[in-house]
Design an enzyme around this catalytic site. Structure first.
Site, short mmCIF file in Angstrom:
data_model
loop_
_atom_site.label_atom_id
_atom_site.label_comp_id
_atom_site.label_asym_id
_atom_site.label_seq_id
_atom_site.Cartn_x
_atom_site.Cartn_y
_atom_site.Cartn_z
N SER A 1 0.73 -1.30 -0.03
CA SER A 1 0.37 -0.04 -0.12
C SER A 1 1.03 1.32 0.00
CB SER A 1 -0.85 0.25 1.45
OG SER A 1 0.15 0.44 1.82
N ASP A 2 0.63 2.69 -0.18
CA ASP A 2 1.15 3.76 0.17
C ASP A 2 0.99 3.80 1.45
OD1 ASP A 2 1.19 6.58 -2.30
OD2 ASP A 2 2.13 5.84 -0.48
N TRP A 3 1.49 4.67 1.81
CA TRP A 3 1.24 5.84 3.49
C TRP A 3 0.55 5.72 4.02
CZ3 TRP A 3 6.80 6.88 5.53
CH2 TRP A 3 6.01 7.80 6.43
N ALA B 1 -2.43 4.32 3.31
CA ALA B 1 -3.81 4.13 2.60
C ALA B 1 -5.02 3.42 3.09
CB ALA B 1 -2.78 3.62 1.05
#
Ligand code: GLC
Length: 730
Positions: free
Chosen positions: A302-304, A306
C-alpha cells in the site's frame, strides 16, 4: 528424545541452511556442487518458502505483511525493536528524506536475522526516485531526453549508491500518466503519453534490478502508483478519479504491464478512489488484472497510511474492516500503519482466509529471496565514500541534466552564447538556488548542488566576465526563474501554473536594459508561459536538474551540449485548457477543439523542442500501402541537418487509426529514434511498424487488429511532420 519443539528447530535449521545456500552472491563464483541452476532455482525457492510457511505462527506471517517506519527521523523505538525480535516486522522505511546509516540498518537486520525465531530478513525500502545522493533531474525532465539508455544508466547509478547504504527496495518508477499540470506529482512520472511511460518505466526497472537483483549494487523496483493516480479531479491528488474501463486499459495500465514484463517485483497502490473504489481496495485492478492477467509474481504494497485512508474514503467501518478489504483486494504489505495485525480478528470472523494471508507472505518471501536477502542480509562493507557524488556519477548526472533541458524559444539565435560574448549577467530567484533537486531528493544535500551562477562562471572561458549584476557592458542576461521545490510534488497542486508573479515582475523589470534575455525556467510541472514569451528572446526549460544543475546549464548555454530534448507533456496556453494533450479523440466536431476566447492547442506541444541547428524532413517512403492483418510495414524519411552545428534529432513516428470499432486518438506515438547528424549531413531514418502495435481494444476489451485505413507521420513533434497513409487489409 526429539519432542515437537525440537523437531521444529530441526526443520528450521534445515530450512535456514537450505535458504542460506540458496543463491551465491552475484559476482561470487559458487563452488557449491549443488549450485542452483536457473531451472531448479525457482522450484527450490518455492519449496523453501513453503517449508518456512509451515513453521510460521500467524503473528509472524502478519509481521511479514507489515512495513513499519521510524517515528519521523528518529531512531526506531523500543516497541518496533521488540516487534523485530519477535519476527513481526517484514519491512522498514524512514521517510522520503532519510535512510538508515549502514550501522543502524545492520543493527535492525541483525535483530531480525539472529534474534528472531525464524531469522527472516527485513527488506529496507526508500524513495529513490531520481538519485540517492547524486541527484539526477526529476523524472519528467528525464523523459524529455527521449533516451531510455540514459535513464537506465541513471537508475543504475541511483541503485549503486542506494544499495551501498543498505536500501534493498526503491519505491520507483512512478509511471502515472499525467495530463493535468495542476497536479503536483506530474513532475514525478514520464509525461502524458502511455507508451513513453511504459518505455521509461521499464528502463528504470532494468537500471535498478539489472539481470540479477541479488547483486550487491542492485535494488528491487516498485511500479507506482497503481492505478490512475494522475487522473485526480482538478489535479488535486488523492481525490476521486472517474476513469472509464477503456481509458484505464488504454492509458493508465500499459506502463504497469510493461514494468511487470520487465521483471518488476513490487507494485505500490495509489491513494485515489477509482470510480468509487479506493486503489488500496481495488480487487479488479490488483487481483484480476495485475496478478491474474499480467501474471505478476511479486508483492503489492500500500502507499503510506493508505490502508487507514480506507476509513477516510468511507468504505471501511473500522480498522479490521480496512485491513480485510485491502488484503482481500490483493494488497500484500501495509506501509506504515499496522492495521494488518487486525487480520487475526478478521480470520476469526471469517472475512479473511488463511490462504490469502499465506499467498501474501509467499510473495514477500519470494522477493526477499530474489534480492538475495537470505544469504546476504547485511551490508558488508561501506563503499559509500567512493561512490557518493563520484566524478563518474556526477558526469552521468550532468549529461542527463543537459540532455533533459528543452529549448522552447530562441529568437535571433541568442543561444548558444558565442565567443564574442564578453559579459554575462546571471540573475533571478534561481541564479544561486541550491534547492533544485525536486521534491524527492532522497539523501541529496544542498551543498552538493552546483548552482546556475557557479556553473556558468566556472565553465565560462576566462575571457568572459560572469556577474550577478547587469552592467552597461553586459552582453546577455541569463534570467533564472521558476517553481520552488515545494510548489510541486506530493500534495503540492497549483491552480495557477504560471511562473510566480513576483518573478514575472522581475523579468519585466529587465526589459529596460535592452539586452538579449535568456529565460531559464526551473520548474517541476509544465507551466503556462504565455505571459513571458515576449519578455525573453530565448526560453530554456531546465526543470529541477539536480546535483549538477549549474554545470549542465552551462553546457547548454555555451553550446557544449546542443539541446535535443523534447516535451513529453504539453505546456498549455492557459490552465483553462487543462487537460490538454496531443493524443486526444477527434470527437464529432473537429472544429470544436477550441474556446471562444482561446485556441484548443497548447502553447508548446508534446514532442516539441528546438536545437541550435535545424533539421529538414523529406522523401517519406512507405514500403507498401496495404499490409495484411499480421504484417509489418517499413517506412522511412530523410532527415537533413540544415544548420551549421552538429546535433541530435529525436525523430518521432505517429499513427492515426481512421476508423475503428471505437473512436481512436487523432495521433498516437508508436516509435522514435534519436539520431546524430553533422552539419549538412542527411540520413534516411527507417521504422518498422507491426500491426500488433496497432491493435485496439474492441468493445469487449480484447486486443484486436482491425482492418482499415491509417495515417502515419514521421515527425519532429506531434503537430507537424511528413504524412503518409496505409491500410490494413484482411
Ligand atoms: C508517499 C508517496 C509514495 C512514497 C511513499 C513512501 O505518500 O505517495 O510515492 O513512495 O509515501 O514515502
Amino acid at each position: 528424545m526429539l519432542n515437537n519443539r525440537n523437531i521444529q528447530f530441526v526443520i528450521l535449521a534445515i530450512t535456514i541452511l537450505g535458504l542460506s545456500s540458496c543463491k551465491p552472491q552475484s559476482g561470487e563464483k559458487n563452488e557449491d556442487k549443488f549450485a542452483l541452476t536457473p531451472l531448479n532455482y525457482a522450484h527450490k525457492i518455492s519449496a523453501k518458502i513453503d517449508s518456512l510457511l509451515t513453521l510460521m505462527t500467524l503473528e509472524e506471517k502478519l509481521g511479514q505483511l507489515s512495513q513499519l517506519n521510524n517515528a519521523g527521523d528518529k531512531h526506531i523505538d523500543s516497541v518496533t525493536i521488540n516487534a523485530i525480535r519477535k519476527g513481526e516486522v517484514g519491512s522498514l522505511l524512514i521517510n522520503r528524506r532519510n535512510f538508515y546509516s549502514i550501522e543502524e540498518r545492520n543493527f535492525y537486520q541483525k535483530l531480525a536475522v539472529e534474534e528472531s525465531r525464524l531469522g527472516i530478513p527485513i527488506i529496507f525500502g526508500h524513495d529513490v526516485i531520481h538519485g540517492f545522493r547524486t541527484i539526477f533531474p526529476t523524472s519528467l525532465a528525464q523523459s524529455c531526453t527521449w533516451s531510455p539508455d540514459l535513464v537506465e544508466k541513471g537508475a543504475e547509478v541511483a541503485a549503486r549508491e542506494a544499495a551501498a547504504q543498505g536500501v534493498d527496495w526503491a519505491f520507483a518508477p512512478m509511471v502515472d500518466v499525467a495530463r493535468d499540470p495542476r497536479w503536483g506529482r506530474i513532475a514525478e512520472g514520464y509525461g502524458e503519453d502511455s507508451y513513453l511511460n511504459a518505455i521509461f518505466g521499464a528502463a528504470v526497472v532494468q537500471g535498478y534490478q539489472g539481470a540479477d537483483m541479488s547483486a550487491t549494487d542492485r535494488v528491487a523496483a516498485c511500479m507506482k502508483h497503481y492505478v490512475g493516480y494522475g487522473a485526480a479531479v482538478g489535479g488535486r491528488g488523492k481525490q476521486f478519479t472517474d476513469i472509464s474501463k477503456r481509458t484505464l486499459h488504454e492509458v493508465y495500465l500499459p506502463p504497469f504491464k510493461a514494468g511487470v514484463e520487465q521483471g518488476a517485483l513490487t507494485v505500490m497502490t495509489a491513494f485515489n478512489d477509482i470510480n468509487g473504489t479506493p486503489a488500496t481496495a481495488y480487487t479488479y485492478g490488483i487481483r484480476e488484472v495485475l496478478k491474474k492477467e499480467y501474471g505478476f509474481k511479486g508483492f503489492v504494497v500500500s502507499d503510506w497510511d493508505a490502508v487507514k485512508h480506507l476509513l477516510w474514503h468511507g468504505i471501511a467501518a473500522d480498522t479490521t474492516d480496512a485491513a480485510q478489504l485491502a488484503l482481500n483486494a490483493g494488497v500484500d504489505m501495509e506501509m506504515k500503519t499496522i492495521f494488518y495485525k487486525k487480520l487475526k480478528e478478521a480470520l476469526a470472523e471469517g472475512t479473511v482466509a488463511i490462504e490469502t494471508i499465506d499467498d501474501a507472505v509467499r510473495r514477500i518471501l519470494y522477493v526477499k529471496y530474489k534480492l538475495g536477502l537470505f544469504n546476504r542480509p547485511y551490508v558488508k562493507k561501506d563503499n559509500t565514500k567512493e561512490l557518493f557524488l563520484s566524478a563518474a556519477h556526477r558526469k552521468e548526472a550532468r549529461e542527463m541534466a543537459a540532455a533533459s533541458m528543452v529549448l522552447l524559444q530562441n529568437n535571433n539565435n541568442v543561444l548558444p552564447v558565442t565567443a564574442t560574448t564578453k559579459s554575462i549577467a546571471v540573475v533571478g530567484a534561481f541564479a544561486n538556488e541550491r534547492d533544485v533537486m525536486g521534491w524527492w531528493k532522497s539523501t541529496g544535500k544542498f551543498e552538493d548542488v552546483i548552482t546556475a551562477f557557479d556553473g556558468i562562471k566556472s565553465n565560462a572561458s576566462n575571457k568572459v566576465a560572469v556577474t550577478d549584476k547587469i552592467m552597461a557592458d553586459t552582453d546577455i542576461i541569463i534570467a533564472c526563474l521558476g517553481e520552488p521545490s515545494h510548489y510541486f510534488g506530493e500534495s503540492r497542486h497549483r491552480a495557477d501554473i504560471t511562473i510566480p508573479a513576483e518573478q514575472v515582475e522581475f523579468l519585466k523589470s529587465l526589459q529596460k536594459h535592452n539586452k538579449p534575455i535568456v529565460l531559464v525556467v526551473f520548474n517541476g510541472r509544465p507551466l503556462d508561459l504565455s505571459n513571458v514569451t515576449e519578455l525573453a528572446q530565448s526560453i530554456l526549460i531546465a526543470w529541477h536538474p539536480g546535483s549538477e544543475t549549474g554545470n549542465a546549464l552551462a553546457d547548454v548555454l555555451f553550446g557544449y551540449h546542443n539541446p535535443y530534448a523534447k516535451l513529453t507533456a504539453s505546456f498549455p496556453r492557459s490552465v483553462g485548457q487543462v487537460p490538454v494533450y496531443y493524443s486526444r479523440r477527434n470527437s464529432g466536431n473537429p472544429n470544436g477543439n477550441k474556446y471562444v476566447d482561446l485556441s484548443g492547442e497548447p502553447l508548446f506541444p508534446f514532442g516539441f523542442g528546438l536545437s541550435y541547428t535545424t533539421f529538414e524532413y523529406s522523401a517519406l517512403e512507405i514500403e507498401k500501402n496495404k499490409i495484411p492483418v499480421n504484417g509489418t510495414l517499413k517506412l522511412s524519411a530523410i532527415i537533413t541537418n540544415t544548420g551549421d552545428k552538429d546535433g541530435y534529432e529525436v525523430v518521432q513516428l505517429y499513427v492515426r487509426d481512421l476508423v475503428g470499432s471505437t473512436t481512436r486518438p487523432v495521433k498516437e506515438l508508436k516509435g522514435f529514434q534519436k539520431i546524430r547528424l553533422k552539419s549538412g549531413e542527411s540520413k534516411r531514418v527507417s521504422f518498422t511498424l507491426s500491426t500488433k502495435e496497432l491493435a485496439v481494444l474492441n468493445k469487449n476489451f480484447e486486443p484486436v487488429i482491425e482492418p482499415g485505413g491509417f495515417h502515419v507521420w514521421i515527425a519532429s513533434n506531434s503537430t507537424e511532420g511528413l504524412q503518409g497513409e496505409f491500410e490494413i487489409v484482411e
